[in-house]
Design an enzyme around this catalytic site. Structure first.
Site, PDB file in Angstrom:
ATOM      1  N   SER A 109      -3.807 -22.191  62.228  1.00 42.16           N
ATOM      2  CA  SER A 109      -3.165 -21.330  61.318  1.00 42.16           C
ATOM      3  C   SER A 109      -1.859 -21.630  60.636  1.00 42.16           C
ATOM      4  O   SER A 109      -1.572 -21.289  59.595  1.00 42.16           O
ATOM      5  CB  SER A 109      -3.013 -19.789  61.750  1.00 42.16           C
ATOM      6  OG  SER A 109      -2.158 -20.176  63.020  1.00 42.16           O
ATOM      7  N   GLY A 146      -6.856 -19.849  64.428  1.00 39.38           N
ATOM      8  CA  GLY A 146      -7.490 -19.975  65.702  1.00 39.38           C
ATOM      9  C   GLY A 146      -7.869 -21.347  66.167  1.00 39.38           C
ATOM     10  O   GLY A 146      -8.517 -21.242  67.347  1.00 39.38           O
ATOM     11  N   ASN A 153      -3.169 -23.820  69.846  1.00 41.58           N
ATOM     12  CA  ASN A 153      -4.054 -22.617  70.301  1.00 41.58           C
ATOM     13  C   ASN A 153      -4.635 -23.217  71.870  1.00 41.58           C
ATOM     14  O   ASN A 153      -4.915 -22.117  72.402  1.00 41.58           O
ATOM     15  CB  ASN A 153      -4.820 -22.552  69.242  1.00 41.58           C
ATOM     16  CG  ASN A 153      -4.626 -21.669  67.963  1.00 41.58           C
ATOM     17  OD1 ASN A 153      -3.882 -20.611  68.228  1.00 41.58           O
ATOM     18  ND2 ASN A 153      -5.056 -22.053  67.110  1.00 41.58           N
ATOM     19  N   ASP A 157       5.293 -11.731  63.968  1.00 38.37           N
ATOM     20  CA  ASP A 157       4.491 -12.180  65.206  1.00 38.37           C
ATOM     21  C   ASP A 157       5.367 -13.355  65.948  1.00 38.37           C
ATOM     22  O   ASP A 157       4.935 -13.416  67.004  1.00 38.37           O
ATOM     23  CB  ASP A 157       3.199 -12.407  65.051  1.00 38.37           C
ATOM     24  CG  ASP A 157       2.942 -13.628  64.249  1.00 38.37           C
ATOM     25  OD1 ASP A 157       3.961 -14.426  63.765  1.00 38.37           O
ATOM     26  OD2 ASP A 157       1.951 -14.106  63.689  1.00 38.37           O
ATOM     27  N   HIS A 190       3.986 -17.617  63.356  1.00 38.86           N
ATOM     28  CA  HIS A 190       3.731 -18.091  62.137  1.00 38.86           C
ATOM     29  C   HIS A 190       5.090 -17.967  61.154  1.00 38.86           C
ATOM     30  O   HIS A 190       5.361 -17.066  61.071  1.00 38.86           O
ATOM     31  CB  HIS A 190       2.670 -17.253  61.585  1.00 38.86           C
ATOM     32  CG  HIS A 190       1.381 -17.248  62.110  1.00 38.86           C
ATOM     33  ND1 HIS A 190       0.901 -16.426  63.062  1.00 38.86           N
ATOM     34  CD2 HIS A 190       0.391 -17.973  62.339  1.00 38.86           C
ATOM     35  CE1 HIS A 190      -0.234 -16.615  63.699  1.00 38.86           C
ATOM     36  NE2 HIS A 190      -0.797 -17.849  63.420  1.00 38.86           N
TER      37      HIS A 190
END
Length: 215
Positions: free
Chosen positions: A42, A79, A108, A189, A192
């Site tokens: 991502s 992801g 991830n 979040d 990111h």
């Protein structure tokens, strides 16, 4: 005077074109077109951003100025893990035949608590697959928060340098260098980066990419 003009015309009409033609291979060597495949998660797939704001898009725009015939294929998926990258990469390099493969994965794996040994083998398989397809490889490193434990955090980060040395590929040590410690450069979040951070991310990658563009 006529003799002087004739000599000058001779230089312009005969010797100058010969000189320029001898220099042309050097000029092309520095502006040769390259195809670049980016295999990431991502952080490279513009998660939470307007299209065109991510570091890969910024890289493409920069290449349009310095290497105008180059192409960028962004095969990044939000992801994505190293396992997914290992599965997808062989078909991608066989179909696209890129000159350069940028691998930006691993985050991830850590978030899901996957085995470091498995991540290492997946990275190694990707690097080998890219090299077998005659592509240069640029590995992009990542760090995980200290709450994962000191040993895991250190071993995870050192994995990138270990593989880069072992496989003799270039390494951008940490994609989020100068960003990770700044809350104002992250989306809500806290994972990111916002659009303004992606120029910094490109700056962390470009010094290791630039030498590959002239090979």
């Amino acid at each position: 005077m006529l003799s002087f003009l004739s000599s000058r015309q001779f230089m312009l009409r005969v010797l100058l074109p010969l000189l320029m033609s001898s220099l042309m291979p050097f000029a092309y060597a520095h502006s040769a077109s390259k195809s670049i495949l980016v295999l990431g998660d991502s952080l490279s797939a513009e998660y939470g951003l307007v299209r065109g704001q991510g570091w890969v898009s910024l890289m493409e725009k920069k290449l349009a100025e310095s290497n105008p015939n180059s192409t960028v294929i962004n095969a990044s998926i939000s992801g994505e893990t190293t396992s997914g990258g290992k599965t997808r990469l062989p078909a991608l390099v066989n179909k696209l035949k890129p000159d350069i493969v940028i691998i930006e994965l691993g985050g991830n794996d850590a978030l899901r608590g996957l085995s470091l040994a498995a991540s290492e083998e997946n990275f190694r398989a990707m690097i080998v697959a890219a090299k077998k397809a005659n592509a240069e490889v640029l590995l992009v490193g990542m760090k995980v928060p200290p709450n994962y434990g000191k040993e895991y955090t250190q071993n995870f980060f050192s994995l990138y340098a270990k593989l880069a040395k072992e496989q003799k590929v270039r390494l951008a040590p940490f994609l989020l260098e100068g960003i990770a410690e700044r809350d104002d450069l992250f989306q809500a979040d806290r994972i990111h980066p916002i659009a303004n951070a992606h120029a910094l991310m490109l700056n962390n990658v470009w010094p290791q990419l630039a030498p590959l563009l002239t090979k």
